[in-house]
Design a protein around this motif. Structure first.
Motif, mmCIF file in Angstrom:
data_model
loop_
_atom_site.group_PDB
_atom_site.id
_atom_site.type_symbol
_atom_site.label_atom_id
_atom_site.label_comp_id
_atom_site.label_asym_id
_atom_site.label_seq_id
_atom_site.Cartn_x
_atom_site.Cartn_y
_atom_site.Cartn_z
ATOM 1 N N HIS A 45 -7.443 10.544 -0.757
ATOM 2 C CA HIS A 45 -8.465 9.499 -0.644
ATOM 3 C C HIS A 45 -8.061 8.199 -1.344
ATOM 4 C CE1 HIS A 45 -9.024 11.654 -4.372
ATOM 5 N NE2 HIS A 45 -9.672 10.619 -4.845
ATOM 6 N N LYS A 46 -6.912 8.170 -2.021
ATOM 7 C CA LYS A 46 -6.472 6.971 -2.752
ATOM 8 C C LYS A 46 -5.429 6.167 -1.990
ATOM 9 C CE LYS A 46 -8.772 7.704 -6.617
ATOM 10 N NZ LYS A 46 -9.264 6.810 -7.619
ATOM 11 N N CYS A 47 -5.297 6.401 -0.707
ATOM 12 C CA CYS A 47 -4.276 5.743 0.106
ATOM 13 C C CYS A 47 -4.356 4.223 0.018
ATOM 14 C CB CYS A 47 -4.420 6.272 1.524
ATOM 15 S SG CYS A 47 -4.262 5.205 2.886
ATOM 16 N N TRP A 48 -5.522 3.650 0.133
ATOM 17 C CA TRP A 48 -5.700 2.194 0.114
ATOM 18 C C TRP A 48 -5.299 1.620 -1.245
ATOM 19 C CZ3 TRP A 48 -7.317 -0.844 4.209
ATOM 20 C CH2 TRP A 48 -7.581 -2.185 3.910
ATOM 21 N N ALA A 49 -5.821 2.175 -2.313
ATOM 22 C CA ALA A 49 -5.540 1.664 -3.660
ATOM 23 C C ALA A 49 -4.060 1.779 -4.006
ATOM 24 C CB ALA A 49 -6.386 2.407 -4.696
ATOM 25 N N ILE A 50 -3.442 2.903 -3.658
ATOM 26 C CA ILE A 50 -2.018 3.085 -3.952
ATOM 27 C C ILE A 50 -1.182 2.129 -3.109
ATOM 28 C CG2 ILE A 50 -0.102 4.715 -3.718
ATOM 29 C CD1 ILE A 50 -2.075 6.902 -4.683
ATOM 30 N N GLY A 51 -1.534 1.980 -1.853
ATOM 31 C CA GLY A 51 -0.814 1.035 -0.987
ATOM 32 C C GLY A 51 -0.846 -0.387 -1.532
ATOM 33 N N LEU A 52 -2.000 -0.838 -1.981
ATOM 34 C CA LEU A 52 -2.098 -2.188 -2.566
ATOM 35 C C LEU A 52 -1.224 -2.311 -3.806
ATOM 36 C CD1 LEU A 52 -5.914 -3.020 -2.279
ATOM 37 C CD2 LEU A 52 -4.017 -4.103 -1.027
ATOM 38 N N GLN A 53 -1.260 -1.298 -4.661
ATOM 39 C CA GLN A 53 -0.463 -1.328 -5.888
ATOM 40 C C GLN A 53 1.037 -1.314 -5.595
ATOM 41 O OE1 GLN A 53 -1.441 -1.489 -9.276
ATOM 42 N NE2 GLN A 53 -3.329 -2.141 -8.310
ATOM 43 N N LEU A 54 1.435 -0.755 -4.464
ATOM 44 C CA LEU A 54 2.849 -0.704 -4.090
ATOM 45 C C LEU A 54 3.276 -1.922 -3.279
ATOM 46 C CD1 LEU A 54 3.267 3.088 -3.320
ATOM 47 C CD2 LEU A 54 4.070 1.814 -5.325
ATOM 48 N N GLY A 55 2.398 -2.923 -3.180
ATOM 49 C CA GLY A 55 2.788 -4.192 -2.583
ATOM 50 C C GLY A 55 2.449 -4.391 -1.126
ATOM 51 N N LEU A 56 1.770 -3.438 -0.492
ATOM 52 C CA LEU A 56 1.371 -3.643 0.889
ATOM 53 C C LEU A 56 0.159 -4.562 0.928
ATOM 54 C CD1 LEU A 56 3.031 -0.894 0.898
ATOM 55 C CD2 LEU A 56 1.898 -0.517 3.085
ATOM 56 N N THR A 57 0.023 -5.306 2.019
ATOM 57 C CA THR A 57 -1.085 -6.243 2.148
ATOM 58 C C THR A 57 -2.323 -5.541 2.718
ATOM 59 O OG1 THR A 57 -0.539 -6.872 4.416
ATOM 60 C CG2 THR A 57 0.536 -8.122 2.629
ATOM 61 N N THR A 58 -3.451 -6.183 2.564
ATOM 62 C CA THR A 58 -4.692 -5.663 3.134
ATOM 63 C C THR A 58 -4.551 -5.502 4.643
ATOM 64 O OG1 THR A 58 -5.965 -6.693 1.376
ATOM 65 C CG2 THR A 58 -7.165 -6.105 3.368
ATOM 66 N N ALA A 59 -3.936 -6.471 5.301
ATOM 67 C CA ALA A 59 -3.749 -6.398 6.755
ATOM 68 C C ALA A 59 -2.889 -5.190 7.142
ATOM 69 C CB ALA A 59 -3.114 -7.681 7.271
ATOM 70 N N GLU A 60 -1.822 -4.948 6.389
ATOM 71 C CA GLU A 60 -0.978 -3.780 6.665
ATOM 72 C C GLU A 60 -1.751 -2.488 6.468
ATOM 73 O OE1 GLU A 60 3.487 -5.237 5.448
ATOM 74 O OE2 GLU A 60 2.032 -4.961 3.830
ATOM 75 N N HIS A 74 -4.589 11.126 6.418
ATOM 76 C CA HIS A 74 -4.207 10.528 5.143
ATOM 77 C C HIS A 74 -2.739 10.805 4.822
ATOM 78 C CE1 HIS A 74 -8.031 8.908 3.880
ATOM 79 N NE2 HIS A 74 -8.612 9.993 4.340
ATOM 80 N N LEU A 75 -2.260 11.991 5.124
ATOM 81 C CA LEU A 75 -0.855 12.301 4.882
ATOM 82 C C LEU A 75 0.049 11.416 5.735
ATOM 83 C CD1 LEU A 75 -0.915 16.194 4.541
ATOM 84 C CD2 LEU A 75 -0.738 14.482 2.721
ATOM 85 N N ARG A 76 -0.319 11.194 6.970
ATOM 86 C CA ARG A 76 0.445 10.308 7.853
ATOM 87 C C ARG A 76 0.468 8.895 7.263
ATOM 88 N NH1 ARG A 76 -2.460 10.706 12.337
ATOM 89 N NH2 ARG A 76 -1.526 12.717 12.788
ATOM 90 N N ALA A 77 -0.673 8.432 6.765
ATOM 91 C CA ALA A 77 -0.758 7.094 6.170
ATOM 92 C C ALA A 77 0.120 6.998 4.923
ATOM 93 C CB ALA A 77 -2.210 6.763 5.824
ATOM 94 N N PHE A 78 0.068 8.007 4.074
ATOM 95 C CA PHE A 78 0.909 7.996 2.877
ATOM 96 C C PHE A 78 2.384 7.975 3.238
ATOM 97 C CE2 PHE A 78 -2.559 9.212 -0.086
ATOM 98 C CZ PHE A 78 -2.237 8.346 -1.109
#
Length: 110
Positions: A45-60, A74-78
């Motif tokens: 459930h933390k995919c969005w927060a982790i993605g932002l912290q790793l430098g991905l943009t909101t649009a991505e 979620h696994l596919r997204a991670f």
């Protein structure tokens, strides 16, 4: 030194959680298998927060992170998030970076 390694085992990252453990340098690159097993499967459930912290943009992340619940989505997204992080190499693709992300206020998992 002790602050430069973490310990992997079958039941978790903490050294005291298992009977056998292997030291892993915090400055080494994580394998995708370990990322999926030790992070994605544990806190999907933390995919969005982790993605932002790793430098991905909101649009991505709007494209990558699932709109519908379900571990498989979620696994596919991670997998995509970790792949993009590794490809970019910024922030550095290391366990140290990931631990910093997990400890961040927006993720709060360590």
């Amino acid at each position: 030194s002790e602050d430069q390694v973490m310990w992997f085992c079958e039941s978790g990252v903490a050294k005291h959680d298992c009977s056998t453990s292997v030291p892993v340098s915090l400055d080494s690159e994580p394998s995708l298998a370990h990322l999926m097993d030790k992070v994605a499967a544990v806190i999907p459930h933390k995919c969005w927060a982790i993605g932002l912290q790793l430098g991905l943009t909101t649009a991505e992340l709007q494209v990558i992170c699932p709109q519908h619940q379900g571990l498989e989505n979620h696994l596919r997204a991670f997998g995509e998030i970790f792949g993009e992080w590794r490809r970019r190499g910024s922030p550095p693709y290391t366990w140290r970076t990931l631990i910093g992300v997990l400890r961040s206020a927006s993720v709060g998992e360590v």
